[in-house]
Motif scaffolding. Structure first.
Motif, mmCIF file in Angstrom:
data_model
loop_
_atom_site.group_PDB
_atom_site.id
_atom_site.type_symbol
_atom_site.label_atom_id
_atom_site.label_comp_id
_atom_site.label_asym_id
_atom_site.label_seq_id
_atom_site.Cartn_x
_atom_site.Cartn_y
_atom_site.Cartn_z
ATOM 1 N N ARG A 295 6.357 -11.513 35.382
ATOM 2 C CA ARG A 295 5.044 -11.713 34.757
ATOM 3 C C ARG A 295 4.463 -10.325 34.489
ATOM 4 N N VAL A 296 4.405 -9.963 33.228
ATOM 5 C CA VAL A 296 3.952 -8.626 32.855
ATOM 6 C C VAL A 296 2.424 -8.588 32.934
ATOM 7 N N ILE A 297 1.899 -7.809 33.868
ATOM 8 C CA ILE A 297 0.447 -7.819 34.088
ATOM 9 C C ILE A 297 -0.276 -6.671 33.390
ATOM 10 N N MET A 298 0.449 -5.596 33.057
ATOM 11 C CA MET A 298 -0.161 -4.467 32.361
ATOM 12 C C MET A 298 0.889 -3.755 31.529
ATOM 13 N N ILE A 299 0.454 -3.187 30.404
ATOM 14 C CA ILE A 299 1.329 -2.389 29.551
ATOM 15 C C ILE A 299 0.605 -1.085 29.229
ATOM 16 N N PHE A 300 1.350 0.025 29.269
ATOM 17 C CA PHE A 300 0.781 1.347 29.006
ATOM 18 C C PHE A 300 1.576 2.043 27.912
ATOM 19 N N GLY A 301 0.891 2.708 26.998
ATOM 20 C CA GLY A 301 1.582 3.436 25.944
ATOM 21 C C GLY A 301 0.640 4.318 25.151
ATOM 22 N N ASP A 302 1.203 5.045 24.193
ATOM 23 C CA ASP A 302 0.399 5.918 23.319
ATOM 24 C C ASP A 302 0.535 5.525 21.858
ATOM 25 N N ASP A 303 1.221 4.414 21.593
ATOM 26 C CA ASP A 303 1.489 3.972 20.234
ATOM 27 C C ASP A 303 1.376 2.454 20.196
ATOM 28 N N LEU A 304 0.908 1.914 19.088
ATOM 29 C CA LEU A 304 0.755 0.460 18.986
ATOM 30 C C LEU A 304 2.072 -0.270 19.227
ATOM 31 N N ASN A 305 3.194 0.361 18.872
ATOM 32 C CA ASN A 305 4.497 -0.273 19.080
ATOM 33 C C ASN A 305 4.836 -0.466 20.550
ATOM 34 N N ASP A 306 4.101 0.172 21.436
ATOM 35 C CA ASP A 306 4.308 -0.044 22.867
ATOM 36 C C ASP A 306 3.729 -1.382 23.324
ATOM 37 N N PHE A 307 2.905 -2.000 22.478
ATOM 38 C CA PHE A 307 2.218 -3.239 22.856
ATOM 39 C C PHE A 307 2.637 -4.440 22.017
ATOM 40 N N PHE A 308 2.853 -4.206 20.741
ATOM 41 C CA PHE A 308 3.284 -5.279 19.836
ATOM 42 C C PHE A 308 3.996 -4.641 18.643
ATOM 43 N N PRO A 309 4.793 -5.409 17.908
ATOM 44 C CA PRO A 309 5.512 -4.840 16.771
ATOM 45 C C PRO A 309 4.553 -4.298 15.716
ATOM 46 N N ALA A 310 4.687 -3.008 15.407
ATOM 47 C CA ALA A 310 3.799 -2.401 14.415
ATOM 48 C C ALA A 310 4.553 -1.507 13.441
ATOM 49 N N LYS A 311 5.866 -1.645 13.408
ATOM 50 C CA LYS A 311 6.662 -0.826 12.501
ATOM 51 C C LYS A 311 6.462 -1.270 11.055
#
Length: 284
Positions: free
Chosen positions: A207-223
């Motif tokens: 169960r993924v409770i948190m996501i960390f990143g510096d780019d939108l692609n780290d959270f959802f498809p944004a290519k």
């Protein structure tokens, strides 16, 4: 006669001074690289450090909520099903500019008047000398102590994963000795820079409770998604930021820059400059 000699001496000194100034300015000229100011900000501003601490401190204060709430998920895919509720908790983090600071690499590129290239990048990664982003070590270790599995999903190539592992361990990050919790680009068939399949693999088991990143692609498809669509998606998922999703400032590079040019790879410098001028909003 004395006055005339004095004028000659003064003129000679002025000429010498001008020559000295010109040479000094050439020697100390700031490299003409579009990332210079951004790199200086990351490396020297107290504000960057404050933002990093703010992000991880916010996550630290929030983490008790998802641990107590089995309905809580940071995955947009898991929200479509209830099967995730009985799964153990996990956190997904990007590596570069999220847990490790690579601004020294960019500084090298600027000083050497180079652009990004994979050979220099891999050489930097193999040094295993990147410093931790402020607050990252403290947060990930706290989450690990609470029984949360930590996964690092990175677009670093698989060929430099061992050096990445060494770097993370040296900086004090929790790296598993019993399972591979560093998921690199190209490590398995189908593991591409989109990160979709790697996230799904974690989602299938945790169960993924948190996501960390510096780019939108780290959270959802944004290519290959244009700027307006990216803005619309951020608005759509706005309630996730600061609670389930935690994003870091990265003015140096990222898909935001590709979106600026509508993902055109063959633009000339003059064409890029024209786009930049158009994108600069002066409200007139």
């Amino acid at each position: 006669m004395n006055t005339y000699k004095s004028l000659i001496i003064i003129s000679a000194l002025a000429f010498t001074s001008c020559g000295t100034f010109q040479n000094a300015s050439e020697d100390t000229a700031v490299p003409k690289n579009t990332t210079t100011q951004a790199t200086l900000w990351v490396q020297n501003s107290a504000e960057y450090k404050a933002l990093a601490f703010q992000t991880y401190n916010t996550a630290l204060r929030t983490i008790s909520l998802p641990l107590e709430d089995s309905f809580w998920t940071a995955s947009i895919n898991q929200k479509e099903s209830e099967d995730y509720m009985s799964l153990p908790p996990a956190i997904i983090l990007d590596i570069d500019e999220t847990v490790l600071d690579n601004s020294p690499f960019q500084a090298r590129m600027i000083k050497q008047n180079k652009s990004f290239n994979i050979e220099d990048w891999n050489a930097w990664v193999n040094e295993a000398n990147a410093s931790a982003v402020p607050g990252a070590v403290e947060f990930t270790n706290y989450a690990h102590e609470q029984g949360v599995k930590i996964f690092y999903i990175s677009n670093r190539g698989y060929e430099v994963e061992e050096a990445t592992r060494e770097n993370l361990i040296a900086e004090g990050f929790p790296v598993s000795e019993t399972m591979d919790n560093i998921m690199s680009n190209g490590e398995e068939p189908g593991w591409t820079s989109s990160k979709i399949q790697r996230r799904q693999l974690v989602e299938n088991n945790y169960r993924v409770i948190m996501i960390f990143g510096d780019d939108l692609n780290d959270f959802f498809p944004a290519k290959d998604i244009n700027q307006q669509k990216r803005a619309d998606l951020v608005k759509q998922y706005s309630e996730n930021f600061g609670r389930r999703w935690f994003i870091f400032p990265n003015p140096v590079y990222g898909s935001w820059e590709d979106a600026l040019y509508d993902f055109e790879d063959d633009l000339t410098e003059s064409e890029k400059n024209a786009i930049i001028k158009k994108k600069l909003n002066s409200k007139n």
